[in-house]
Design an enzyme around this catalytic site. Structure first.
Site, PDB file in Angstrom:
ATOM      1  N   GLU A  52      10.331   0.847  10.386  1.00  0.00           N
ATOM      2  CA  GLU A  52      11.260   1.602  10.209  1.00  0.00           C
ATOM      3  C   GLU A  52      10.480   3.028  10.188  1.00  0.00           C
ATOM      4  O   GLU A  52       9.676   3.529   9.800  1.00  0.00           O
ATOM      5  CB  GLU A  52      11.894   1.613   8.727  1.00  0.00           C
ATOM      6  CG  GLU A  52      13.277   2.333   8.585  1.00  0.00           C
ATOM      7  CD  GLU A  52      13.097   3.502   8.095  1.00  0.00           C
ATOM      8  OE1 GLU A  52      13.166   4.596   8.989  1.00  0.00           O
ATOM      9  OE2 GLU A  52      13.201   4.026   7.072  1.00  0.00           O
ATOM     10  N   CYS A  69      13.390  10.100   7.164  1.00  0.00           N
ATOM     11  CA  CYS A  69      13.526  10.071   8.563  1.00  0.00           C
ATOM     12  C   CYS A  69      14.630   9.776   9.243  1.00  0.00           C
ATOM     13  O   CYS A  69      14.878  10.103  10.503  1.00  0.00           O
ATOM     14  CB  CYS A  69      12.780   8.587   8.560  1.00  0.00           C
ATOM     15  SG  CYS A  69      13.508   7.325   7.463  1.00  0.00           S
ATOM     16  N   GLU A  77      10.150  14.923  16.066  1.00  0.00           N
ATOM     17  CA  GLU A  77      10.684  14.899  14.667  1.00  0.00           C
ATOM     18  C   GLU A  77       9.567  16.056  13.806  1.00  0.00           C
ATOM     19  O   GLU A  77       8.566  15.829  14.164  1.00  0.00           O
ATOM     20  CB  GLU A  77      10.255  13.392  14.256  1.00  0.00           C
ATOM     21  CG  GLU A  77      10.547  13.243  12.665  1.00  0.00           C
ATOM     22  CD  GLU A  77      10.337  11.719  12.233  1.00  0.00           C
ATOM     23  OE1 GLU A  77       9.334  11.419  12.399  1.00  0.00           O
ATOM     24  OE2 GLU A  77      11.615  11.342  11.395  1.00  0.00           O
ATOM     25  N   LYS A 100       0.703  -1.344  -0.128  1.00  0.00           N
ATOM     26  CA  LYS A 100      -0.105  -0.038   0.031  1.00  0.00           C
ATOM     27  C   LYS A 100       1.086   1.264  -0.068  1.00  0.00           C
ATOM     28  O   LYS A 100       1.630   1.435   0.954  1.00  0.00           O
ATOM     29  CB  LYS A 100      -0.870   0.178   1.280  1.00  0.00           C
ATOM     30  CG  LYS A 100      -1.905   1.279   1.089  1.00  0.00           C
ATOM     31  CD  LYS A 100      -2.581   1.517   2.590  1.00  0.00           C
ATOM     32  CE  LYS A 100      -1.794   2.577   3.309  1.00  0.00           C
ATOM     33  NZ  LYS A 100      -1.663   3.913   2.633  1.00  0.00           N
TER      34      LYS A 100
END
Lengths: 360, 475
Positions: B255, B289, B386, B181
């Site tokens: 991850e 990331c 983040e 997906k």
């Protein structure tokens, strides 16, 4: 006798060469071209050349250069896409920055006169093409070039100092320079002593540049004309980027008006990363001293694409201040015709065959 | 004085259909639901195409197709599977210009990056894992390691095709079949990849692509027919997935987020370190990331580095991602832009000093200027959370030990960077940094041969390299 001259003992030199010897770090220089006088503030570095140990400590205290990173940055800037109006502007700028060069054993007055004609009117069919910045010849052909270019605005540059290897005594190098200046050279392209540099004798390299700079200032029959000094580092022989950065600073500290990559006789010559590092050096030198030094990549720049990549490098490293023939030159022999060909292609939409551009 | 004229990449080579169905069992099929979503170009807000949002029933169909295909696909000799994967890699190379343009249109990243970074890495990943397909017995997981079965894979929007490659290439090489997906805002390159699978004559059902949002992803990871779940995305969603997968026997790799420290010592090659800082946080608009979002700079060179950084940032070119000279493209979505704005506001409110170069922002689309916060403390939100945007938080340190302490003082542990010309210091630091990837004198550099993954809240499992095989083998 030989040793004394090598060591840069000034008493040994002809006195007149030293009459205009500026104090290192307190000089007043005029950038090449028509820019105004720039007062220098290299005073913070006045002590740097007090001994070889001090010079070494300073040069080895400069931040290192990471080869992988420098190569990557230069390669990234090489992907800039310069099209349409920007390309037209870049081509004319590049033409105006060319130091049209012939440095062959077979050079003759006839060859030099032909090249000078090309320098003034690069494309005889199109008067809108700018003239090049200078022609660059061996010292014995300076007078010929000066006569051929009289009043044209194109400068005469001469290589000197036992070009290209630089393997001779300081006396010979200084005399070589003085003769070229006396013959009317407006710019001197000297070579550094790479052997001395690589063996760690930075002071010898420094003092030679200082002596040649003095010879540039003292030339001319009436002693009124002084030449600008381009210092060739011959980066292909220095091998590491750290050395390129150190040699750039050494030359600038010693009074170079320009730093130049290569003689054109050694491969690799002017690579993009080397030019990048030298541009960073002149940028940092101006920050710390206020003095503006020019950069000249020379050797291996053959195509319009190469030239434009160099201009992009200047634009994005030191900025538009350096985008002038007074502070950036392209040393080349075959580049000019490719620039002319691309220029014509921009105007007409077609490429003309090579016979439509003059071979000189 | 020297202005670059616009140099837009042409989009003529790209053929975007007005609407897309789902790719199941080697065929384009309509969704059984009637929810559709418009995917837009974030640089212009122009609608690019309409895609179906797969329902639970659609996902079930895709998993069944993958299950059927698994029987024959896993029975193929590795050398035969390798042929298909090599073929896919070659087609990606052949169609790389088209794919790069499509990626840039749908994602907003500069064409220079999709062309020079994303696509070469995508092809390299397929080439690399194609090479493993017939050598699995030599990978250190036993003489004849077996595949897991059907892999359900959910990927993010920051590197749409690259994340697809990271997921699909090892899965296929190990003999698994997949249902993937793509992210809701960036489905187009995954749908183009479906076409590449057909072009490569990949057996039907080996790769299935279902588009949709969170519900589709949940349906996929919760489907009982899935043997392996692989997810790249936020830590928040990763936690939900870990919870739902717990106790099911599904193998899981995650991850997740990061808040990497990029550590610059006084003896660094400073010009290249500045490039590394820029590449660390402003590459891909900071939608990375493993971005170097915390700059730790030694106090003795902090002013010098910041001056050089600001000078360098002033040359960044923000604007049309399709222009070949653009360095900073568009933020991927309005939602992401809102999140970046909120955290930047928090930085100002907490007392950090905000700086951005003068740079004109286009009127349409989602944009955020490159931003640097100085005077940041460890306790500030912008030093801990983040941001996933072009925002750098600058902190200083005095000693290597302090640098390690500050770098590790985060819930994340995905990556870190060290800048020094001293080799022994690199090794000393790398031993102590709690991060999956430690870059020395470079940043954001990827290679299919190198394992990638995190410590702590950055997830678990490794992707890439020999280690990446383990996630798709029954070991």
């Amino acid at each position: 006798m030989y040793r004394a001259a090598q060591a840069g003992d000034r008493r040994h030199l002809p006195k007149k060469l030293w009459t205009h010897q500026p104090l290192v770090g307190l000089e007043t220089v005029r950038p090449v071209g028509d820019a105004g006088e720039v007062s220098t503030t290299t005073a913070p570095f006045a002590e740097v050349a007090s001994s070889n140990a001090a010079l070494r400590a300073f040069l080895h205290g400069l931040p290192g250069v990471d080869r992988v990173g420098a190569d990557a940055r230069a390669a990234m800037l090489g992907t800039r896409s310069i099209k349409t109006t920007a390309k037209a502007q870049a081509i004319d700028l590049a033409i105006s920055m060319v130091d049209l060069t012939t440095l062959e054993g077979a050079d003759t007055p006839g060859k030099v006169r032909a090249m000078c004609a090309k320098a003034v009117h690069p494309d005889p069919t199109d008067p809108s093409v700018p003239r090049v910045a200078a022609v660059c010849v061996y010292p014995d052909l300076v007078a010929t070039a000066v006569r051929a270019l009289d009043g044209s605005g194109v400068k005469v540059a001469s290589v000197a100092t036992a070009f290209p290897s630089g393997r001779s005594s300081l006396d010979v190098k200084v005399t070589d320079t003085a003769l070229a200046v006396a013959a009317g050279a407006a710019e001197i392209d000297m070579v550094i002593d790479r052997g001395a540099f690589l063996s760690g004798d930075y002071l010898k390299v420094f003092e030679e540049i200082v002596a040649v700079k003095a010879a540039c200032g003292a030339g001319g029959a009436q002693g009124e004309h002084s030449a600008h000094l381009k210092v060739i580092l011959e980066t292909g022989e220095l091998a590491t980027y750290d050395n390129v950065r150190r040699a750039s600073w050494l030359a600038m500290l010693a009074g170079a008006d320009f730093i130049k990559t290569s003689t054109g006789k050694v491969q690799p010559a002017a690579t993009l990363p080397v030019t990048l590092i030298m541009l960073e050096a002149v940028r940092d030198f101006r920050l710390r001293t206020g003095r503006v030094v020019g950069v000249k990549p020379a050797g291996g720049i053959r195509t319009t694409k190469d030239a434009i990549k160099n201009l992009v490098l200047v634009n994005e490293t030191v900025g538009a201040d350096w985008l002038t023939p007074d502070l950036f030159r392209l040393g080349a022999s075959t580049l000019l015709n490719d620039l002319l060909m691309q220029r014509q292609k921009m105007a007409t939409g077609r490429y003309a065959g090579p016979d439509y551009f003059t071979l000189d | 004085m020297f202005e670059y004229a616009p140099a837009p990449e042409s989009r003529e080579i790209v053929d975007i259909k007005p609407s897309y169905g789902l790719f199941i069992g080697g065929e384009w099929v309509d969704s059984q639901g009637d929810t559709h979503h418009k995917t837009i170009n974030p640089a212009s807000e122009e609608v690019l195409a309409e895609v179906a949002w797969a329902t639970e029933a659609d996902v079930d169909r895709a998993v069944q197709a993958a299950r059927t295909a698994f029987t024959t696909w896993s029975a193929l000799p590795g050398s035969e599977r390798a042929k298909y994967i090599f073929r896919i890699a070659r087609i990606i190379q052949e169609r790389s210009r088209e794919l790069a343009i499509l990626e840039t249109l749908d994602n907003g990243k500069p064409i220079r990056e999709s062309r020079d970074v994303d696509l070469p890495l995508v092809a390299a990943h397929f080439f690399y894992y194609a090479g493993w397909a017939d050598k699995l017995g030599y990978a250190g997981f036993g003489p004849d390691p077996r595949p897991l079965g059907v892999a359900g894979q959910v990927i993010p929007w920051n590197f749409p095709l690259l994340m697809l490659a990271w997921k699909i290439a090892p899965a296929l090489a190990c003999g698994n079949t997949v249902v993937l997906k793509p992210a809701e805002t960036t489905p187009l390159t995954a749908l183009a990849f479906a076409d590449i699978c057909r072009q490569a004559d990949l057996p039907p059902g080996v790769v299935n692509i279902v588009t949709g949002a969170g519900e589709t992803g949940a349906a996929l990871v919760n489907h009982p027919g899935v043997d392996k779940v692989a997810f790249t995305g936020s830590t928040e969603v990763g936690r939900m997935i870990a919870r739902s997968v717990a106790g099911t026997g599904k193998k899981l790799s995650l991850e997740l987020g990061g808040k990497a420290a990029n550590i610059v010592f006084e003896d660094a090659a400073l010009d290249q370190a500045v490039e590394g800082i820029v590449n660390g946080i402003f590459f891909n608009q900071g939608h990375v990331c493993c971005a170097g979002s915390r700059l730790l700079v030694q106090e003795s060179v902090a002013d010098e580095v910041l001056d050089a950084l600001k000078r360098r940032l002033s040359t960044l070119r923000l604007g049309d991602p399709m222009d070949k000279n653009t360095d900073i493209g568009a933020i991927n979505s309005a939602a992401q832009l809102a999140k970046i704005r909120e955290l930047a506001e928090a930085g100002v409110n907490e007392g950090a000093e905000r700086w951005s170069p003068a740079c004109p922002i286009p009127e349409r689309g989602f944009w955020f200027p490159p931003t640097v916060f100085t005077g940041v403390a460890q306790s500030h939100r912008i030093a801990r959370e983040e941001i996933f945007g072009p925002v750098l938080s600058v902190l200083t340190f005095r000693t290597p030990a302090e640098a390690v302490e500050k770098a590790n003082n985060t819930p994340y542990g995905l990556s870190a960077g060290i800048w020094t010309e001293k080799g022994s210091r690199i090794l000393w630091m790398a031993d102590r940094l709690r991060a999956g990837v430690v870059w020395a004198n470079t940043f954001n550099r990827f290679d299919p041969t190198s394992p990638f993954g995190g410590y702590k809240e950055s997830g678990y499992g490794r992707e890439g390299g020999r280690h990446g095989l383990e996630a798709y083998l029954a070991v």
